[in-house]
Design a protein around this motif. Structure first.
Motif, PDB file in Angstrom:
ATOM      1  N   THR A 288       6.227  51.561  -4.021  1.00 51.03           N
ATOM      2  CA  THR A 288       7.078  51.828  -2.692  1.00 51.03           C
ATOM      3  C   THR A 288       8.313  51.578  -3.229  1.00 51.03           C
TER       4      THR A 288
ATOM      5  N   ALA B 218       9.909  56.658  -6.018  1.00 48.66           N
ATOM      6  CA  ALA B 218       8.691  55.972  -4.925  1.00 48.66           C
ATOM      7  C   ALA B 218       9.568  55.867  -3.745  1.00 48.66           C
TER       8      ALA B 218
ATOM      9  N   SER C  65       8.266  57.507  -0.180  1.00 49.13           N
ATOM     10  CA  SER C  65       8.071  56.743   1.153  1.00 49.13           C
ATOM     11  C   SER C  65       8.768  57.045   2.303  1.00 49.13           C
TER      12      SER C  65
ATOM     13  N   PHE D 186       5.561  53.380   3.536  1.00 47.62           N
ATOM     14  CA  PHE D 186       5.511  53.000   2.242  1.00 47.62           C
ATOM     15  C   PHE D 186       4.195  52.423   1.747  1.00 47.62           C
TER      16      PHE D 186
ATOM     17  N   ALA E 187       2.208  55.392   0.259  1.00 49.31           N
ATOM     18  CA  ALA E 187       2.704  55.593  -1.072  1.00 49.31           C
ATOM     19  C   ALA E 187       2.207  54.568  -1.839  1.00 49.31           C
ATOM     20  N   GLY E 188       2.402  53.349  -1.402  1.00 50.51           N
ATOM     21  CA  GLY E 188       1.807  52.253  -2.469  1.00 50.51           C
ATOM     22  C   GLY E 188       0.441  52.377  -2.821  1.00 50.51           C
TER      23      GLY E 188
END
Length: 377
Positions: free
Chosen positions: A55, A61, A65, A315, A318-319
Motif C-alpha cells: 500500500t 502502490a 491505492s 489501500f 491494493a495490499g
C-alpha cells in the motif's frame, strides 16, 4: 428519569457515530484476518509488512491505492443517496458493468483525434447514464410493483456481469480482433482521447479520479444536508406515509434516489475502463461494487466517513494483492475481512435501533433529543 435519559444521550450518540462504529468494527475484522493469515502460515509481522509494502511501499502502490479509493467512494456515495431515501442498493457491481460497457463503447469510437477532455467527458457521461438506467429498472419495479429493491438490484448484478462476458466475447460487439489463441477476450483499447489524465505524481499511476471522487462526495454531502432535495430524501426515508401527507412525491423521490445511486456506480465503472490498461475485460469491476456497499454501511450517511473508510479499504485492496505475493496468504482474505465488517456493522445497527426504541418508550423527551443529535451526526 428524564434527566438521566438526557445525560445518557451523548454516550449513545457517540456509539452511533459512523467513525466510531467503523473503528470498533475493524477490530474483530482484523482479528479474523490475522487468524486466517496464521492458518496460511504467515505471522502477524509478516502480514503487516506485506500490507504496508503493498500500500505504501512505492509511488506505484500509493497511486494504485488512491485509484481504488476513488472507485469505492463513488459507489459508496451512490449507496448513501439511495439509503437516505430508505432504499438499499445492492446492485453496484452490475451498474458498474453497464457503466464500463457504455464508456468502452464511446472510448473505442472517439479514437485519438478528439480533444482529451471531451472524449473523457463523453465516456463518463455515457457511463453515468447507463448505470442510472440499469438501476432505474429496479426502481421502477419497486415503485410500480412493490418488488424489493434488494432482490432486483442483486439479481441485476448477475445480468450485468453476463453482459460484460457477452460483449468481450462477441466479435460483432466490443471484442478486439483475436491475434493468437492466447489472447484473452477483451475489448479494443480505448482511444487516447478517452484516457483519464494522470494526477501528475512521480512514477505513480494515480489519476484525477481521486480528485473527482472527493469533489463528488463533497457535493453529495452538501446536497443531502443543505438542500430541499436532501430534506425530501431524508423525509421519505424516515416516514413515507408522513411525507406523502406533506405532499412529497414518495415514489418519485425513491425512483430518483435509486437511479442516482446507479449513476454513481456507473461512473465508477467508466473510470475503471478509462484508466490503465484502458480495456474492458471479464471481472474488470473486481468486486468494487461489494466494497462500496461495505463502505456505505459503515459510513451510515456521513461523507467524512465515506472518504475515510474508502481510503482505508482502497489501500487494503491494493495490499491484499501483495499479501498473496509476499506472504502467501490468499487475496480472498480481504473479502472475508469485508464480510466480517458487514456482519459487525449490521449487528451494531440492530443494537442502536433497539436502544432507540427502548429510549422512546421510557422517555419521549429524551428520545426527541437523541433523534436531534443523530441528525446532527
Amino acid at each position: 428519569m428524564s434527566t438521566l435519559g438526557r445525560r445518557a444521550i451523548p454516550a449513545r450518540a457517540w456509539l452511533r457515530n459512523p467513525l466510531a462504529v467503523a473503528a470498533m468494527a475493524l477490530l474483530p475484522a482484523a482479528a479474523v484476518g490475522l487468524a486466517l493469515a496464521a492458518g496460511a502460515g504467515a505471522g502477524p509481522a509478516e502480514v503487516i509488512d506485506a500490507l504496508v509494502e503493498g500500500t505504501l511501499g512505492s509511488p506505484f502502490a500509493i497511486g494504485t491505492s488512491l485509484n481504488n479509493a476513488a472507485i469505492i467512494m463513488f459507489v459508496a456515495a451512490g449507496f448513501t443517496v439511495a439509503y437516505r431515501a430508505g432504499l438499499v442498493n445492492v446492485g453496484g457491481e452490475g451498474q458498474m458493468c453497464l457503466g464500463g460497457i457504455a464508456a468502452t463503447t464511446v472510448g473505442v469510437t472517439v479514437g485519438d483525434a478528439m480533444p482529451v477532455w471531451l472524449g473523457v467527458v463523453l465516456a463518463l457521461v455515457a457511463a453515468v447514464f447507463a448505470g442510472g438506467c440499469w438501476a432505474a429498472i429496479a426502481a421502477w419495479l419497486y415503485v410500480r410493483r412493490g418488488t424489493s429493491e434488494i432482490i432486483t438490484t442483486l439479481l441485476l448484478n448477475f445480468v450485468g456481469l453476463a453482459l460484460v462476458v457477452l460483449v468481450v466475447h462477441e466479435p460483432a460487439l466490443l471484442r478486439q480482433p483475436v491475434t493468437s489463441s492466447e489472447t484473452l477476450p477483451q475489448s479494443e483499447t480505448l482511444g487516447g482521447a478517452s484516457h483519464l489524465p494522470l494526477l501528475g505524481l512521480t512514477r505513480s499511476p494515480a489519476t484525477i479520479a481521486i480528485v473527482l471522487a472527493l469533489i463528488g462526495i463533497t457535493a453529495v454531502g452538501i446536497v443531502l444536508r443543505h438542500s430541499a432535495i436532501g430534506l425530501r430524501l431524508r423525509s421519505v426515508g424516515l416516514s413515507p406515509s408522513a411525507s406523502a401527507r406533506l405532499g412529497i412525491g414518495v415514489d418519485k423521490v425513491r425512483f430518483v434516489g435509486l437511479a442516482t445511486a446507479g449513476g454513481f456506480s456507473g461512473l465508477a465503472g467508466g473510470i475503471l475502463v478509462t484508466s490503465a490498461p484502458f480495456v474492458l475485460a471479464e471481472g474488470f469491476s473486481s468486486g468494487f461494487g461489494f466494497t462500496g456497499l461495505v463502505v456505505g454501511l459503515l459510513a451510515r450517511g456521513s461523507m467524512v466517513a465515506v472518504a475515510a473508510v474508502s481510503v482505508f479499504l482502497g489501500f487494503l485492496v491494493a495490499g491484499g494483492i501483495n499479501l498473496q505475493l509476499a506472504a502467501g496468504v490468499p487475496s480472498s482474505t480481504v473479502t472475508v475481512v469485508q464480510s466480517v465488517l458487514i456482519i459487525v456493522i449490521a449487528g451494531a445497527t440492530l443494537w442502536t435501533t433497539t436502544s432507540r426504541k427502548k429510549t422512546s418508550a421510557v422517555s419521549p423527551a429524551a428520545a426527541t433529543d437523541e433523534a436531534a443529535e443523530e441528525v446532527r451526526l
